[in-house]
Enzyme design. Sequence first.
Site, PDB file in Angstrom:
ATOM      1  N   ARG A 175       0.828  -1.226   0.000  1.00 26.82           N
ATOM      2  CA  ARG A 175       0.000   0.000   0.000  1.00 26.82           C
ATOM      3  C   ARG A 175       0.861   1.275   0.000  1.00 26.82           C
ATOM      4  O   ARG A 175       0.502   2.277   0.625  1.00 26.82           O
ATOM      5  CB  ARG A 175      -0.937   0.017   1.219  1.00 26.82           C
ATOM      6  CG  ARG A 175      -1.863  -1.160   1.328  1.00 26.82           C
ATOM      7  CD  ARG A 175      -2.917  -1.207   0.234  1.00 26.82           C
ATOM      8  NE  ARG A 175      -3.705  -2.403   0.412  1.00 26.82           N
ATOM      9  CZ  ARG A 175      -3.386  -3.597  -0.120  1.00 26.82           C
ATOM     10  NH1 ARG A 175      -2.320  -3.720  -0.913  1.00 26.82           N
ATOM     11  NH2 ARG A 175      -4.134  -4.661   0.099  1.00 26.82           N
ATOM     12  N   SER A 223     -10.598  -1.326   4.493  1.00 28.57           N
ATOM     13  CA  SER A 223      -9.692  -1.397   5.646  1.00 28.57           C
ATOM     14  C   SER A 223      -9.147  -0.009   5.963  1.00 28.57           C
ATOM     15  O   SER A 223      -8.605   0.666   5.092  1.00 28.57           O
ATOM     16  CB  SER A 223      -8.522  -2.334   5.339  1.00 28.57           C
ATOM     17  OG  SER A 223      -9.009  -3.652   5.284  1.00 28.57           O
ATOM     18  N   GLU A 293      -4.414   3.355   6.398  1.00 31.62           N
ATOM     19  CA  GLU A 293      -4.327   3.110   4.959  1.00 31.62           C
ATOM     20  C   GLU A 293      -5.132   4.198   4.238  1.00 31.62           C
ATOM     21  O   GLU A 293      -4.735   4.678   3.184  1.00 31.62           O
ATOM     22  CB  GLU A 293      -4.901   1.720   4.639  1.00 31.62           C
ATOM     23  CG  GLU A 293      -4.965   1.426   3.154  1.00 31.62           C
ATOM     24  CD  GLU A 293      -5.461   0.025   2.841  1.00 31.62           C
ATOM     25  OE1 GLU A 293      -5.218  -0.905   3.639  1.00 31.62           O
ATOM     26  OE2 GLU A 293      -6.103  -0.137   1.788  1.00 31.62           O
TER      27      GLU A 293
HETATM   28  C1  LIG Z   1     -15.789  -1.846   0.658  1.00 29.87           C
HETATM   29  C2  LIG Z   1     -14.359  -1.513   0.302  1.00 29.87           C
HETATM   30  C3  LIG Z   1     -13.446  -2.534   0.136  1.00 29.87           C
HETATM   31  C4  LIG Z   1     -12.114  -2.228  -0.190  1.00 29.87           C
HETATM   32  N1  LIG Z   1     -11.241  -3.263  -0.364  1.00 29.87           N
HETATM   33  C5  LIG Z   1      -9.964  -2.992  -0.726  1.00 29.87           C
HETATM   34  C6  LIG Z   1      -9.043  -4.044  -0.956  1.00 29.87           C
HETATM   35  O1  LIG Z   1      -9.354  -5.239  -0.872  1.00 29.87           O
HETATM   36  N2  LIG Z   1      -7.769  -3.721  -1.281  1.00 29.87           N
HETATM   37  C7  LIG Z   1      -7.369  -2.436  -1.400  1.00 29.87           C
HETATM   38  O2  LIG Z   1      -6.186  -2.201  -1.724  1.00 29.87           O
HETATM   39  N3  LIG Z   1      -8.214  -1.412  -1.191  1.00 29.87           N
HETATM   40  C8  LIG Z   1      -9.495  -1.664  -0.854  1.00 29.87           C
HETATM   41  N4  LIG Z   1     -10.365  -0.619  -0.644  1.00 29.87           N
HETATM   42  C9  LIG Z   1      -9.860   0.769  -0.683  1.00 29.87           C
HETATM   43  C10 LIG Z   1      -9.940   1.464  -2.053  1.00 29.87           C
HETATM   44  O3  LIG Z   1     -10.963   0.900  -2.865  1.00 29.87           O
HETATM   45  C11 LIG Z   1      -8.603   1.413  -2.798  1.00 29.87           C
HETATM   46  O4  LIG Z   1      -7.579   2.058  -2.063  1.00 29.87           O
HETATM   47  C12 LIG Z   1      -8.684   2.083  -4.178  1.00 29.87           C
HETATM   48  O5  LIG Z   1      -7.501   1.850  -4.877  1.00 29.87           O
HETATM   49  C13 LIG Z   1      -8.934   3.582  -4.120  1.00 29.87           C
HETATM   50  O6  LIG Z   1      -9.277   4.005  -5.436  1.00 29.87           O
HETATM   51  P1  LIG Z   1     -10.152   5.315  -5.656  1.00 29.87           P
HETATM   52  O7  LIG Z   1     -10.281   5.528  -7.113  1.00 29.87           O
HETATM   53  O8  LIG Z   1     -11.429   5.223  -4.898  1.00 29.87           O
HETATM   54  O9  LIG Z   1      -9.190   6.397  -5.019  1.00 29.87           O
HETATM   55  P2  LIG Z   1      -9.592   7.644  -4.085  1.00 29.87           P
HETATM   56  O10 LIG Z   1     -10.160   7.137  -2.798  1.00 29.87           O
HETATM   57  O11 LIG Z   1     -10.395   8.601  -4.856  1.00 29.87           O
HETATM   58  O12 LIG Z   1      -8.156   8.235  -3.781  1.00 29.87           O
HETATM   59  C14 LIG Z   1      -7.255   7.526  -2.947  1.00 29.87           C
HETATM   60  C15 LIG Z   1      -5.865   8.172  -3.038  1.00 29.87           C
HETATM   61  O13 LIG Z   1      -5.377   7.998  -4.355  1.00 29.87           O
HETATM   62  C16 LIG Z   1      -5.084   9.258  -4.931  1.00 29.87           C
HETATM   63  N5  LIG Z   1      -5.457   9.202  -6.358  1.00 29.87           N
HETATM   64  C17 LIG Z   1      -6.646   8.851  -6.888  1.00 29.87           C
HETATM   65  N6  LIG Z   1      -6.589   8.905  -8.225  1.00 29.87           N
HETATM   66  C18 LIG Z   1      -5.326   9.292  -8.538  1.00 29.87           C
HETATM   67  C19 LIG Z   1      -4.647   9.531  -9.760  1.00 29.87           C
HETATM   68  N7  LIG Z   1      -5.252   9.392 -10.949  1.00 29.87           N
HETATM   69  N8  LIG Z   1      -3.335   9.901  -9.711  1.00 29.87           N
HETATM   70  C20 LIG Z   1      -2.698  10.044  -8.521  1.00 29.87           C
HETATM   71  N9  LIG Z   1      -3.306   9.854  -7.327  1.00 29.87           N
HETATM   72  C21 LIG Z   1      -4.605   9.481  -7.347  1.00 29.87           C
HETATM   73  C22 LIG Z   1      -5.941  10.265  -4.184  1.00 29.87           C
HETATM   74  O14 LIG Z   1      -5.387  11.583  -4.255  1.00 29.87           O
HETATM   75  C23 LIG Z   1      -5.893   9.679  -2.782  1.00 29.87           C
HETATM   76  O15 LIG Z   1      -4.690  10.047  -2.130  1.00 29.87           O
HETATM   77  C24 LIG Z   1     -11.704  -0.891  -0.319  1.00 29.87           C
HETATM   78  C25 LIG Z   1     -12.643   0.143  -0.156  1.00 29.87           C
HETATM   79  C26 LIG Z   1     -13.956  -0.157   0.150  1.00 29.87           C
HETATM   80  C27 LIG Z   1     -14.957   0.966   0.283  1.00 29.87           C
END
Ligand SMILES: Cc1cc2nc3c(=O)[nH]c(=O)nc-3n(C[C@H](O)[C@H](O)[C@H](O)COP(=O)(O)OP(=O)(O)OC[C@H]3O[C@@H](n4cnc5c(N)ncnc54)[C@H](O)[C@@H]3O)c2cc1C
Length: 301
Positions: A175, A223, A293
């Site tokens: 992560r 998480s 995280e």
């Molecule tokens: C029910 C649930 C289950 C989940 N299970 C997992 C799992 O199994 N494994 C896991 O790893 N995560 C999990 N997550 C967390 C999350 O889905 C991941 O971290 C995911 O990668 C975040 O993507 P996002 O597009 O929603 O990013 P956001 O939440 O919108 O952003 C997260 C971070 O990434 C940065 N970011 C977003 N887009 C970009 C870009 N294009 N360039 C640079 N930085 C950027 C943002 O600035 C921020 O710092 C879960 C979340 C939920 C709600």
Amino acid sequence: MSAARLLNLAPDFATRVLHDVPMAKHTSWHVGGPADLFFTPRDALDLAAFLRQLPPDIPQLMIGLGSNLLVRDGGIRGAVISTHGALGSLERLSAQRISAEAGVPCARIARQCVKWGLGPAEFFAGIPGTLGGALAMNAGAWGGETWRHVIEVDVLDRRGVRHTRAAADYEIGYRSVKGPDDAWFIGARLEFERTPGVNTEAIRELLDKRKQTQPIGEWSCGSVFTNPPGDHAARLIESAGLKGFRIGDASVSDKHANFIINHGRALAADIEAVIEHVQRTVARVHGVELHTEVRIVGAPA
Ligand SMILES: Cc1cc2nc3c(=O)[nH]c(=O)nc-3n(C[C@H](O)[C@H](O)[C@H](O)COP(=O)(O)OP(=O)(O)OC[C@H]3O[C@@H](n4cnc5c(N)ncnc54)[C@H](O)[C@@H]3O)c2cc1C
């Protein structure tokens, strides 16, 4: 944001930029105060043009689906740029390589790779975010991890200049992703193995398994804490007696102790207070420091 400041935006952008947008609408926790400016680009060129003419003193935050973000109740000063519903191209480049833009939902990558007979990409189905978020977080599930598949990425720096970087330019951990600069991801080339036998049933089984152990469908960010070396945050939190611990409408999930649930009316401050209480209690009971995280951004109310 002052009107004078907005005069600095080119007319095309000035009409498409939204003001005071509640971030609660753009995060899976459904909390967060207003972003001064909120922009959804039409495509990567449009995004580059927007960044080029954004005054350098306006802070930028790129988001995907907000599934790993705690935005504080006072909101975000500056410009939030959303890739959700934009930057959505996904194509196969060769027998084992694909190209995807940052706004493509991870679940779509999982399904399309199955159709193409490529894997292991099923793990992407468990990540309810975009590829951009997965690249920023090195998101992973079920033993799979985003950066194991990255060949190269396209990024835009804060001034809108595009660069292509090799995966080797990044320091990747659990992560954790450290790049040569803090540019925004706009797309990536990914490589998988040929797995002709794989089908969508494999994804369904993994998601079913997840439903049994995680509070899927409730408002959360997945998480909250990373797992400390050799242990699980959920085990430490549960054995410290914290399941169900509640402040306002935010509580530690009864189903999975590393999830914090917004039961409907939680403030970001309630969630942050639960986070801090969990950290303090686990440190006292187990002597272990838990790190978040989730990314916590924005100003307090
Ligand atoms: C029910 C649930 C289950 C989940 N299970 C997992 C799992 O199994 N494994 C896991 O790893 N995560 C999990 N997550 C967390 C999350 O889905 C991941 O971290 C995911 O990668 C975040 O993507 P996002 O597009 O929603 O990013 P956001 O939440 O919108 O952003 C997260 C971070 O990434 C940065 N970011 C977003 N887009 C970009 C870009 N294009 N360039 C640079 N930085 C950027 C943002 O600035 C921020 O710092 C879960 C979340 C939920 C709600």
